[in-house]
Design a protein around this motif. Structure first.
Motif, PDB file in Angstrom:
ATOM      1  N   GLY A   3       0.701  -1.092   0.128  1.00  0.00           N
ATOM      2  CA  GLY A   3      -0.109   0.148   0.105  1.00  0.00           C
ATOM      3  C   GLY A   3       0.749   0.962   0.014  1.00  0.00           C
ATOM      4  N   SER A   4       2.270   1.333  -0.139  1.00  0.00           N
ATOM      5  CA  SER A   4       3.040   2.359  -0.049  1.00  0.00           C
ATOM      6  C   SER A   4       3.099   2.802  -1.487  1.00  0.00           C
ATOM      7  CB  SER A   4       4.293   2.142   0.291  1.00  0.00           C
ATOM      8  OG  SER A   4       5.162   1.126  -0.235  1.00  0.00           O
ATOM      9  N   VAL A   5       2.467   2.502  -2.597  1.00  0.00           N
ATOM     10  CA  VAL A   5       2.489   3.256  -3.868  1.00  0.00           C
ATOM     11  C   VAL A   5       2.151   4.669  -4.085  1.00  0.00           C
ATOM     12  CG1 VAL A   5       1.713   2.851  -6.158  1.00  0.00           C
ATOM     13  CG2 VAL A   5       2.372   0.670  -5.251  1.00  0.00           C
ATOM     14  N   PRO A   6       1.109   5.158  -3.175  1.00  0.00           N
ATOM     15  CA  PRO A   6       0.858   6.483  -3.370  1.00  0.00           C
ATOM     16  C   PRO A   6       2.087   7.294  -2.666  1.00  0.00           C
ATOM     17  CG  PRO A   6      -1.124   5.313  -2.640  1.00  0.00           C
ATOM     18  CD  PRO A   6       0.243   4.274  -2.421  1.00  0.00           C
ATOM     19  N   ALA A   7       2.629   6.968  -1.817  1.00  0.00           N
ATOM     20  CA  ALA A   7       3.732   7.612  -1.146  1.00  0.00           C
ATOM     21  C   ALA A   7       4.824   7.695  -2.132  1.00  0.00           C
ATOM     22  CB  ALA A   7       4.143   7.142   0.319  1.00  0.00           C
ATOM     23  N   PHE A   8       5.164   6.484  -2.776  1.00  0.00           N
ATOM     24  CA  PHE A   8       6.123   6.451  -3.735  1.00  0.00           C
ATOM     25  C   PHE A   8       6.036   7.364  -4.984  1.00  0.00           C
ATOM     26  CE2 PHE A   8       8.704   4.294  -7.261  1.00  0.00           C
ATOM     27  CZ  PHE A   8       9.827   4.498  -6.703  1.00  0.00           C
ATOM     28  N   ALA A   9       4.657   7.327  -5.420  1.00  0.00           N
ATOM     29  CA  ALA A   9       4.267   8.208  -6.414  1.00  0.00           C
ATOM     30  C   ALA A   9       4.299   9.624  -6.196  1.00  0.00           C
ATOM     31  CB  ALA A   9       2.884   7.712  -7.014  1.00  0.00           C
ATOM     32  N   ALA A  10       4.112  10.123  -4.823  1.00  0.00           N
ATOM     33  CA  ALA A  10       4.484  11.405  -4.606  1.00  0.00           C
ATOM     34  C   ALA A  10       5.816  11.803  -4.344  1.00  0.00           C
ATOM     35  CB  ALA A  10       4.035  11.621  -3.191  1.00  0.00           C
ATOM     36  N   LEU A  11       6.548  10.876  -3.937  1.00  0.00           N
ATOM     37  CA  LEU A  11       8.126  11.175  -3.957  1.00  0.00           C
ATOM     38  C   LEU A  11       8.588  11.298  -5.336  1.00  0.00           C
ATOM     39  CD1 LEU A  11      10.887  10.921  -2.440  1.00  0.00           C
ATOM     40  CD2 LEU A  11      10.822   8.368  -2.921  1.00  0.00           C
ATOM     41  N   CYS A  12       8.315  10.246  -6.288  1.00  0.00           N
ATOM     42  CA  CYS A  12       8.600  10.446  -7.622  1.00  0.00           C
ATOM     43  C   CYS A  12       8.264  11.747  -8.484  1.00  0.00           C
ATOM     44  CB  CYS A  12       8.286   9.285  -8.613  1.00  0.00           C
ATOM     45  SG  CYS A  12       8.974   7.762  -7.960  1.00  0.00           S
ATOM     46  N   GLU A  13       6.928  12.104  -8.100  1.00  0.00           N
ATOM     47  CA  GLU A  13       6.331  13.313  -8.700  1.00  0.00           C
ATOM     48  C   GLU A  13       7.308  14.469  -8.201  1.00  0.00           C
ATOM     49  OE1 GLU A  13       2.369  15.786  -8.564  1.00  0.00           O
ATOM     50  OE2 GLU A  13       2.330  13.937  -8.488  1.00  0.00           O
ATOM     51  N   ARG A  14       7.500  14.534  -6.936  1.00  0.00           N
ATOM     52  CA  ARG A  14       8.506  15.631  -6.387  1.00  0.00           C
ATOM     53  C   ARG A  14       9.877  15.599  -6.971  1.00  0.00           C
ATOM     54  NH1 ARG A  14      10.262  14.563  -0.778  1.00  0.00           N
ATOM     55  NH2 ARG A  14      12.174  13.957  -1.718  1.00  0.00           N
ATOM     56  N   GLU A  15      10.506  14.392  -7.152  1.00  0.00           N
ATOM     57  CA  GLU A  15      11.734  14.626  -7.880  1.00  0.00           C
ATOM     58  C   GLU A  15      11.585  14.691  -9.392  1.00  0.00           C
ATOM     59  OE1 GLU A  15      14.529  14.872  -6.207  1.00  0.00           O
ATOM     60  OE2 GLU A  15      13.443  14.764  -4.204  1.00  0.00           O
ATOM     61  N   ARG A  16      10.474  14.603  -9.979  1.00  0.00           N
ATOM     62  CA  ARG A  16      10.176  14.489 -11.422  1.00  0.00           C
ATOM     63  C   ARG A  16      11.215  13.497 -12.004  1.00  0.00           C
ATOM     64  NH1 ARG A  16      12.834  19.810 -12.337  1.00  0.00           N
ATOM     65  NH2 ARG A  16      12.046  20.842 -10.448  1.00  0.00           N
TER      66      ARG A  16
END
Length: 128
Positions: A3-16
């Motif tokens: 269930g940590s995909v949303p947190a990982f997605a937010a990290l990837c979005e922040r780091e482009r």
């Protein structure tokens, strides 16, 4: 973590940093990639074949007693002692003042130069 995909997605979005979820870990020891379009599994293999077996780590730890000699300060002034201490790279190195302001994951890409007094950016300091 499940269930940590949303947190990982937010990290990837922040780091482009683009990413894609291609599967999930099931614990059965196999890498299975399924293609919904072709309704096939182009990759079905044991994880061991991909990553190899983790080597066993062996540590041989032994302590050795070192004879301690009493510290003698005869013939040494405070100024001499300070000069000798400040010549040591581990004491004279001031990179910690710079690395406090690191703004990246790697820490070496963009640095905010810092000054000691108040730890404000040097671009904002009166002398800059």
């Amino acid at each position: 973590m499940p269930g940590s995909v949303p947190a990982f997605a937010a990290l990837c979005e922040r780091e482009r940093c683009p990413f894609a979820v291609v599967g999930e870990i099931t614990g059965d020891g196999r890498l299975l990639v399924e293609d919904d379009l072709l309704r096939a599994a182009p990759v079905d293999m044991p994880i061991e074949a991909l990553l190899g077996k983790a080597p066993r780590m062996t540590r041989d730890v032994r302590s050795a007693a070192r004879p301690a000699e009493p510290l003698s300060t005869q013939g040494t002034t405070i100024a001499d002692a300070l000069d000798r201490l400040l010549c040591l790279p581990s004491i004279a190195d001031k990179s910690f003042l710079i690395t406090i302001g690191d703004r990246t994951v790697g820490g070496l890409i963009s640095r905010d130069q810092m000054v000691v007094l108040g730890r404000c950016r040097s671009a904002m300091s009166p002398s800059a």
